[in-house]
Design a protein around this motif. Structure first.
Motif, PDB file in Angstrom:
ATOM      1  N   UNK A  97       0.836  -1.195   0.000  1.00  0.00           N
ATOM      2  CA  UNK A  97       0.000   0.000   0.000  1.00  0.00           C
ATOM      3  C   UNK A  97       0.878   1.255   0.000  1.00  0.00           C
ATOM      4  N   UNK A  98       0.280   2.360  -0.404  1.00  0.00           N
ATOM      5  CA  UNK A  98       0.992   3.639  -0.491  1.00  0.00           C
ATOM      6  C   UNK A  98       0.187   4.674   0.275  1.00  0.00           C
ATOM      7  N   UNK A  99       0.856   5.468   1.102  1.00  0.00           N
ATOM      8  CA  UNK A  99       0.188   6.510   1.877  1.00  0.00           C
ATOM      9  C   UNK A  99       0.790   7.865   1.533  1.00  0.00           C
ATOM     10  N   UNK A 100      -0.078   8.805   1.166  1.00  0.00           N
ATOM     11  CA  UNK A 100       0.344  10.158   0.822  1.00  0.00           C
ATOM     12  C   UNK A 100       0.000  11.042   2.015  1.00  0.00           C
ATOM     13  N   UNK A 101       1.036  11.363   2.778  1.00  0.00           N
ATOM     14  CA  UNK A 101       0.856  11.861   4.136  1.00  0.00           C
ATOM     15  C   UNK A 101       0.800  13.376   4.254  1.00  0.00           C
ATOM     16  N   UNK A 102       0.927  14.097   3.142  1.00  0.00           N
ATOM     17  CA  UNK A 102       0.939  15.547   3.224  1.00  0.00           C
ATOM     18  C   UNK A 102       2.082  16.022   4.100  1.00  0.00           C
ATOM     19  N   UNK A 103       1.784  16.983   5.009  1.00  0.00           N
ATOM     20  CA  UNK A 103       2.798  17.468   5.943  1.00  0.00           C
ATOM     21  C   UNK A 103       2.677  16.804   7.305  1.00  0.00           C
ATOM     22  N   UNK A 104       1.725  15.898   7.458  1.00  0.00           N
ATOM     23  CA  UNK A 104       1.565  15.227   8.745  1.00  0.00           C
ATOM     24  C   UNK A 104       2.816  14.439   9.088  1.00  0.00           C
ATOM     25  N   UNK A 105       3.292  13.660   8.135  1.00  0.00           N
ATOM     26  CA  UNK A 105       4.522  12.891   8.319  1.00  0.00           C
ATOM     27  C   UNK A 105       5.475  13.223   7.188  1.00  0.00           C
ATOM     28  N   UNK A 106       6.637  13.729   7.534  1.00  0.00           N
ATOM     29  CA  UNK A 106       7.724  13.960   6.593  1.00  0.00           C
ATOM     30  C   UNK A 106       8.811  12.940   6.921  1.00  0.00           C
ATOM     31  N   UNK A 107       9.549  12.502   5.933  1.00  0.00           N
ATOM     32  CA  UNK A 107      10.537  11.451   6.162  1.00  0.00           C
ATOM     33  C   UNK A 107      11.516  11.864   7.258  1.00  0.00           C
ATOM     34  N   UNK A 108      11.557  11.058   8.323  1.00  0.00           N
ATOM     35  CA  UNK A 108      12.387  11.264   9.506  1.00  0.00           C
ATOM     36  C   UNK A 108      11.980  12.488  10.331  1.00  0.00           C
ATOM     37  N   UNK A 109      10.806  13.085  10.030  1.00  0.00           N
ATOM     38  CA  UNK A 109      10.362  14.271  10.764  1.00  0.00           C
ATOM     39  C   UNK A 109       8.840  14.374  10.648  1.00  0.00           C
ATOM     40  N   UNK A 110       8.307  15.584  10.785  1.00  0.00           N
ATOM     41  CA  UNK A 110       6.867  15.824  10.634  1.00  0.00           C
ATOM     42  C   UNK A 110       6.663  17.309  10.390  1.00  0.00           C
ATOM     43  N   UNK A 111       5.443  17.688  10.035  1.00  0.00           N
ATOM     44  CA  UNK A 111       5.131  19.083   9.811  1.00  0.00           C
ATOM     45  C   UNK A 111       5.068  19.859  11.118  1.00  0.00           C
ATOM     46  N   UNK A 112       5.271  21.170  11.027  1.00  0.00           N
ATOM     47  CA  UNK A 112       5.204  22.033  12.196  1.00  0.00           C
ATOM     48  C   UNK A 112       3.764  22.120  12.699  1.00  0.00           C
ATOM     49  N   UNK A 113       3.603  22.544  13.927  1.00  0.00           N
ATOM     50  CA  UNK A 113       2.266  22.527  14.549  1.00  0.00           C
ATOM     51  C   UNK A 113       1.920  23.853  15.219  1.00  0.00           C
ATOM     52  N   UNK A 114       2.564  24.937  14.781  1.00  0.00           N
ATOM     53  CA  UNK A 114       2.422  26.211  15.496  1.00  0.00           C
ATOM     54  C   UNK A 114       1.524  27.232  14.816  1.00  0.00           C
ATOM     55  N   UNK A 115       0.747  26.830  13.800  1.00  0.00           N
ATOM     56  CA  UNK A 115      -0.225  27.746  13.191  1.00  0.00           C
ATOM     57  C   UNK A 115      -1.286  26.940  12.454  1.00  0.00           C
ATOM     58  N   UNK A 116      -2.319  27.622  11.916  1.00  0.00           N
ATOM     59  CA  UNK A 116      -3.412  26.996  11.171  1.00  0.00           C
ATOM     60  C   UNK A 116      -4.106  25.883  11.967  1.00  0.00           C
ATOM     61  N   UNK A 117      -4.365  26.148  13.226  1.00  0.00           N
ATOM     62  CA  UNK A 117      -5.044  25.147  14.043  1.00  0.00           C
ATOM     63  C   UNK A 117      -4.185  23.952  14.364  1.00  0.00           C
ATOM     64  N   UNK A 118      -2.872  24.116  14.283  1.00  0.00           N
ATOM     65  CA  UNK A 118      -1.961  23.008  14.550  1.00  0.00           C
ATOM     66  C   UNK A 118      -1.967  22.582  16.003  1.00  0.00           C
ATOM     67  N   UNK A 119      -1.613  21.318  16.222  1.00  0.00           N
ATOM     68  CA  UNK A 119      -1.569  20.766  17.570  1.00  0.00           C
ATOM     69  C   UNK A 119      -0.589  19.609  17.597  1.00  0.00           C
ATOM     70  N   UNK A 120       0.460  19.745  18.420  1.00  0.00           N
ATOM     71  CA  UNK A 120       1.428  18.656  18.543  1.00  0.00           C
ATOM     72  C   UNK A 120       0.766  17.410  19.106  1.00  0.00           C
ATOM     73  N   UNK A 121      -0.131  17.587  20.044  1.00  0.00           N
ATOM     74  CA  UNK A 121      -0.831  16.455  20.643  1.00  0.00           C
ATOM     75  C   UNK A 121      -1.640  15.698  19.593  1.00  0.00           C
ATOM     76  N   UNK A 122      -2.378  16.457  18.755  1.00  0.00           N
ATOM     77  CA  UNK A 122      -3.190  15.828  17.708  1.00  0.00           C
ATOM     78  C   UNK A 122      -2.320  15.162  16.645  1.00  0.00           C
ATOM     79  N   UNK A 123      -1.227  15.808  16.253  1.00  0.00           N
ATOM     80  CA  UNK A 123      -0.369  15.224  15.221  1.00  0.00           C
ATOM     81  C   UNK A 123       0.211  13.898  15.694  1.00  0.00           C
ATOM     82  N   UNK A 124       0.691  13.861  16.911  1.00  0.00           N
ATOM     83  CA  UNK A 124       1.253  12.620  17.458  1.00  0.00           C
ATOM     84  C   UNK A 124       0.201  11.508  17.451  1.00  0.00           C
TER      85      UNK A 124
END
Length: 291
Positions: A183-210
């Motif tokens: 299967x293939x997953x297109x993760x947007x900015x939620x998961x970046x290879x070896x990292x993840x997208x920032x969570x400090x604007x646009x309704x971002x939440x580190x708790x929700x992303x995790x």
């Protein structure tokens, strides 16, 4: 403990097999994702349904993904996370390959570039734009968690993965007979290879992303191929098994992860004041005047 990872074979090696519905397994650690082949095939001859292309826009380091069911007479296709600067390139490729673009899809409201969705619709009026209902953006078709986007006999499953923004989704190739393996997953900015997208604007939440990553992405089969919306280090693809083992942020416990995200001290995205308003209206900044 380092987990053993499965080797993803290059397309050329797979082509030598008469039928190769899934990658060859190997009980040794993978080479970096940078060395992995970006092309993808579900088999050879009549078994080959999925055409896949990974495209890159260098200014914003954005990946756009083209998928099509080439076994269907119409060769219906979808384009994930198009960029306005590269719309002509993408549409020319679609024409060359004889595909019929059905959907132009976004994983979320981007802050670092203007989506190509609106421009695509002016050039191909039959194309439908797609984005999550939770994004608050305009589109022809809104998706929610659990929905399926069909193109020919293939489909993408929608999973809500908020955290980078409140409206992020991950698109995953279908699970079932006739669907591509792995299967293939297109993760947007939620998961970046070896990292993840920032969570400090646009309704971002580190708790929700995790929570999103661990419940919706890391629960996928270990050999699921992960394709992010961006990469800044030259990586093209990863796997669930790799990220569970090596992701520098998401392998930590939740509280440590939140501390990491709270202390990134990232600069303000230079395109955000242009990109977000435009992307909320499907990427059309100056609609053509009505006659």
């Amino acid at each position: 403990m380092v987990l053993p990872l499965r080797l993803i074979p290059r397309l050329a090696a797979a082509a030598r097999l008469p039928r190769a519905p899934r990658p060859i397994s190997c009980r040794k650690t993978l080479a970096p994702a940078l060395a992995m082949a970006a092309a993808y095939s579900t088999g050879t001859g009549a078994d080959r349904r999925l055409l896949f292309r990974q495209l890159f826009e260098k200014e914003s380091s954005t990946y756009t993904y083209l998928l099509a069911d080439v076994a269907d007479p119409d060769k219906p296709a979808v384009l994930i996370d198009p960029v306005d600067r590269t719309v002509d390139r993408d549409l020319n490729l679609i024409k060359e390959l004889g595909l019929k673009l059905v959907y132009a899809m976004n994983t979320h409201v981007h802050a670092d570039h203007v989506t190509g969705t609106g421009l695509i619709k002016t050039k191909l009026p039959g194309v439908k734009s797609v984005i999550s209902r939770a994004s608050g953006a305009k589109a022809d078709h809104f998706v929610d968690h659990g929905d399926k986007i069909h193109f020919g006999n293939l489909f993408l499953e929608v999973r809500a993965t908020p955290g980078h923004t409140a409206g992020c989704v991950t698109y995953i190739t279908g699970d079932g007979d006739g669907q591509p393996l792995p299967r293939m997953a297109f993760t947007g900015d939620t998961l970046i290879i070896r990292a993840c997208g920032r969570t400090d604007f646009q309704g971002g939440s580190a708790d929700l992303l995790y929570q999103s990553v661990h419940s919706q992405i890391f629960t996928l089969p270990k050999d699921t191929l992960l394709y992010p919306a961006h990469d800044y280090k030259g990586f093209t693809v990863s796997t669930v098994e790799e990220e569970v083992a090596y992701n520098a942020r998401l392998t930590k416990d939740k509280e440590t992860f939140k501390t990491i995200m709270d202390n990134l001290n990232l600069s303000y995205p230079k395109m955000i004041d242009v990109a977000v308003p435009a992307n909320l209206v499907c990427g059309i900044q100056d609609p053509p005047p009505k006659i």
